[in-house]
Design an enzyme around this catalytic site. Structure first.
Site, PDB file in Angstrom:
ATOM      1  N   GLY A 138       0.813  -1.220   0.000  1.00 24.13           N
ATOM      2  CA  GLY A 138       0.000   0.000   0.000  1.00 24.13           C
ATOM      3  C   GLY A 138       0.839   1.260   0.000  1.00 24.13           C
ATOM      4  N   GLY A 139       2.150   1.102   0.099  1.00 30.77           N
ATOM      5  CA  GLY A 139       3.034   2.271   0.059  1.00 30.77           C
ATOM      6  C   GLY A 139       2.963   3.134   1.299  1.00 30.77           C
ATOM      7  N   SER A 205      -2.326   2.404   9.714  1.00 33.10           N
ATOM      8  CA  SER A 205      -2.264   2.524   8.254  1.00 33.10           C
ATOM      9  C   SER A 205      -3.306   1.673   7.540  1.00 33.10           C
ATOM     10  CB  SER A 205      -0.885   2.055   7.776  1.00 33.10           C
ATOM     11  OG  SER A 205      -0.718   0.674   8.091  1.00 33.10           O
ATOM     12  N   ASN A 207      -6.159   1.494   6.197  1.00 32.56           N
ATOM     13  CA  ASN A 207      -6.836   1.808   4.929  1.00 32.56           C
ATOM     14  C   ASN A 207      -5.899   1.794   3.727  1.00 32.56           C
ATOM     15  OD1 ASN A 207      -9.485   2.175   5.895  1.00 32.56           O
ATOM     16  ND2 ASN A 207      -8.981   4.228   6.627  1.00 32.56           N
ATOM     17  N   GLY A 269      11.322  -7.640   2.005  1.00 30.84           N
ATOM     18  CA  GLY A 269      11.684  -7.857   0.607  1.00 30.84           C
ATOM     19  C   GLY A 269      13.065  -8.439   0.390  1.00 30.84           C
ATOM     20  N   TYR A 478       4.352   4.989  22.134  1.00 33.54           N
ATOM     21  CA  TYR A 478       4.244   5.599  20.817  1.00 33.54           C
ATOM     22  C   TYR A 478       4.352   7.108  20.979  1.00 33.54           C
ATOM     23  CZ  TYR A 478       2.357   5.846  16.019  1.00 33.54           C
ATOM     24  OH  TYR A 478       2.175   6.039  14.670  1.00 33.54           O
TER      25      TYR A 478
END
Lengths: 572, 572
Positions: A138-139, A205, A207, A269, A478
């Site tokens: 999704g970047g 994230s 969505n 990756g 966080y």
């Protein structure tokens, strides 16, 4: 054009969705106090792609033909828009660079494979033609996991998995689903919900991120207390590697040596491309409630969160904002627009008065949200038990109103960040996990570290925090920080960020709880998993990818020198 | 002599502890029916070590001097008794070979390091002097993880970690303890209990296995439903590798790339020697109860176990024996020796009568045990909820009497195995894990596979099973099999064992849930984690240990040819 959704090329999320402060009367004042600026109305509705100055693709005709031969010309794109969408993730520095036309190394081509076989062909072609392959979900990465190394001279291929977006199989008895890695959160939940199931994995994230991305970065959703981190949720997977697919069958548990499953999870990756994942799924629950509580102090709130976890009440999530974040969160409340809301706002004023009467320092109070799921009876029982625990720490129960509000707004924060960016303010996040005993120290040291950076830069800076994601032995902290940036933004950002990261490590925390390593956090790997650990990872990547064809420079041995230099104190 | 406890050199556990059947009237008849033999009274109280014909140590004077220089001559032993204790684990074939003086490759020296520094010196010496190092904990392995390769020509060093047996540190707030890897289960629990804590990890081997051994083999205790597999319990560790220690700090969760923690867990000595482990510990609970239930059928029992897990009652364990194991378990009950016990036995007869009246097939019924922990109120609530679930599957509640009995006897089974061995009967175990939907198929196929082997061998054989260790998506199935062996025992055993292992894999199960791989299960690794997975592990071991100095031949690439040949159908 492949039918794959993307975020706006110049910022987070969807075009025409924005943060707005005009209906939030307390917002401008707190921003003024926090970072010293006067807010202007938002001007940037969109950015014309015509303003982008994109380095040309360096792909050769022969390479392009080879890739087109695999996924078809219609799924093998070299246009500037597609390449820019895939050039980076959505960290604040990614967005700044994009807006400033400072593209380090834009991929030369974007390929959208339509099947696992095509992914295999791409992976094999990468080795044969000496290409660099970077898988893209999704970047949404904010750890610089998606950029090629700036100095990369070989052809860079972004492999967008967005066409692999189907729930393939559901095992209803075992609560398992086989799902393609490229599916976005909402599309996956829609397919699961249609059959009465949910994954229960909701990172911020959600969505704009994919199952494969969650796997590759060790994601954790806000409901991980109940549903587990992605590493627990994933029970099997297919990973396409040169020469063949590693297939890990779905198993509840196994004793088969060093865990390959846990080797691919978090591999970003570097070990191949994840195409399919077997995940644990859950029946949608009968009842769900989010209750808000107000604690007199951060310390009492933290203690209550720990006691809730120890009590084995099994909440879905339990999070508490520190005093600064509580204040900020209340400042983003909308002005009342109806009689009902006016009454509610007055109720809040009355609550504040009550707290002051009780001797509370209203600047110290901390808001917590706890989510309960199960049968209606379960939810009632759990709520009662949590009430007992929070009362012992002096909390007031605010009820389900603010809880429902929190639940609605939970995915919206990144839009606020992009709004602030237009105002000249960097707002960013950094998170860690540490044992319960160290959380207070981590919290204090990170505040001090950020302040030292702000002081050094001569800035009025802001930092705030919440605790979330409880485990037996600790939790996640966080942090959100903000300051007005200048032309020297790279250095300013790196100074604040590295100080915070170093404080994590020095205080017993980890470099990231769920954002991954990428290139951004790579300089702290030696300190986190020790030098010997990094050596072993280096060896693993070398034997798995001797030609450095698969997202090289992530997790360890990243080319970024600014963070490293600042970490080592070599740059001021 | 180092003050380190060992099991008897010729069998399981402690000298002078035996299984006896004289007070169990139903035992001899069931053995007769199961494997066709008439039991004789036990004759073997001990075995004189003088009967052992032990291959001489091949260590050179220079090597011995080097090792003595590290841990002292008093902790560097080359006597036959110590070497034989360390030559193998306690699988049934290990014991047979030991009793038959068929030692494959006995270690040439046993070293008992007294510190992490000494372990580091040993590890570095292994590389420098080209020695083979095999870490040794309690010696309870039944997967042949402790034997050197039979053809090993280099000097073999067994590194006994028994002197590293201290709980070093307890973090009371986080529920974490730092413990040396060589501590035996009972010694560790004693140290933890003294401060009000427990690890909650109780594998069948508990009395004779170590924390480091659990880590190195991916152990799981019988209470894993509550306390987790060892992979979850371990939050950090020190692993001594050539040139330095990999230090993984204690973290509740982390996002730092491929998991090094999960790489060392299950590594069976191939990646170095584990010296210290950070583990999750728990406060001892207020209340604990084990309740027994009887189900009309296996299928109903399995369904109930799954529903208990799905209900989120959070039991400590839930296990069910199949009809055969239920029958066998009842046959090991002692004859009543008091009025109270006679009444209880009559009560059992009355229960059987009731079941028949209800139309139960008493040959099909299955006994289950469920353990509840927490506050007294918790235990009560959980029991009520489980009662509701089991009633829906037609179960009778037998109460806490049989449950308490099960709890007492839980570590005794290996003594029964050694007793049967003296009677000429091999009794052994093999276990797997699979998704809930596949458990019935695995169970049936394993029964068929064992029977096919018994038929082929012309034997009256026995197999029985229980389900234990529940997870969201599945559970463990644990099989016990037995048959009378002959001079051709190696082939007979391998045939039965390989048929069962192959049935696991073919039915969707894993090669082992918690016994590890060793050399015994290595032939199924390609089928379990796929060829690509094995290639990656092979690469990892090569770069981590290029000289093959660290327990080579375990997990993958084991020298055993009999299992492989039988698996491939190359031998009958």
């Amino acid at each position: 054009m492949p039918n794959v959704k993307h975020q706006k090329w110049w910022g987070w999320g969807e075009e025409n969705v924005f943060f707005t402060y005009e209906n939030k009367p307390a917002f401008a004042p707190i921003v003024k106090r926090a970072v010293g600026i006067d807010l202007r109305p938002r001007e940037r509705d969109t950015v014309d792609f015509g303003t982008a100055q994109v380095p040309a693709s360096r792909i050769t005709d022969a390479q392009l033909a080879a890739l087109q031969g695999i996924s078809g010309a219609e799924n093998t794109l070299t246009d500037d828009h597609d390449r820019v969408i895939h050039w980076a993730g959505k960290s604040v520095t990614d967005i700044i660079k994009t807006l400033q036309n400072r593209f380090d190394r834009v991929p030369d081509v974007v390929v959208y494979p339509g099947s696992e076989d095509e992914v295999q062909a791409l992976v094999d072609a990468a080795v044969e033609l000496d290409l660099v392959l970077i898988p893209f979900g999704g970047g949404s990465s904010i750890s610089r996991s998606l950029q090629a190394r700036p100095e990369e001279t070989r052809t860079v291929v972004s492999v967008d998995l967005g066409r692999l977006n189907q729930v393939l199989e559901i095992d209803e008895t075992s609560g398992l689903a086989r799902i393609q890695a490229g599916v976005l959160g909402p599309d996956m939940e829609e397919q699961l919900n249609a059959r009465g199931w949910t994954l229960g994995h909701f990172p911020d994230s959600f969505n704009h991120s994919t199952l494969g991305g969650w796997a590759a970065t060790r994601s954790s959703g806000m409901q991980s207390d109940k549903y587990g981190d992605i590493a627990e949720i994933i029970r099997g997977m297919n990973v396409v590697r040169p020469g063949g697919i590693v297939r890990l069958r779905p198993l509840p548990s196994t004793s088969t040596g060093p865990s390959l499953r846990e080797m691919f999870i978090g591999s970003e990756g570097r070990l191949g491309i994840i195409t399919e994942v077997w995940v644990q799924i859950h029946r949608q629950t009968e009842a769900r409630e989010v209750i808000a509580y107000m604690f007199p102090t951060w310390q009492q709130g933290l203690t209550a969160m720990r006691h809730i976890h120890e009590s084995e009440v099994h909440t879905t999530f339990a999070r508490i904002s520190d005093a600064r974040e509580t204040e900020f969160s209340l400042a983003t409340q909308k002005a009342p627009t109806s009689l009902k809301k006016t009454v509610s706002a007055k109720g809040q004023d009355a609550l504040w008065a009550l707290m002051r009467k009780r001797g509370w320092d209203t600047d110290a109070m901390c808001i917590a949200y706890v989510c309960f799921e199960g049968t209606k009876q379960d939810v009632l029982r759990k709520k009662r038990r949590v009430s007992g625990i929070v009362h012992k720490q002096g909390a007031l129960i605010l009820g389900s109103g603010p809880g429902a509000l929190y639940d609605q707004k939970k995915f919206d924060t990144p839009y606020l960040r992009d709004f602030l960016l237009e105002q000249g303010v960097i707002g960013d996040v950094s998170e860690t996990a540490a044992p319960w005993a160290k959380l207070t120290t981590v919290h204090k040291n990170v505040y001090d570290a950020a302040q030292s950076a702000f002081d050094e830069l001569g800035k009025t800076g802001w930092i705030m925090s919440h605790m979330s994601h409880s485990y037996h032995s600790g939790a996640c902290l966080y942090f959100t920080f903000a300051f007005e940036y200048s032309d020297d933004v790279d250095h300013e950002y790196a100074l604040v960020k590295t100080r915070i990261q170093q404080a994590f490590i020095d205080s017993g925390g980890t470099l990231s709880h769920h954002h991954g390593v990428g290139a951004e956090h790579s300089p702290w790997m030696e300190q986190d998993v020790s030098e010997g650990g990094v050596q072993l990872l280096r060896g693993l990547f070398q034997i798995a990818d001797p030609g450095e064809n698969f997202n090289p420079g992530k997790v360890i041995d990243s080319p970024d020198t600014l963070h490293k230099a600042l970490r080592n104190g070599e740059a001021g």
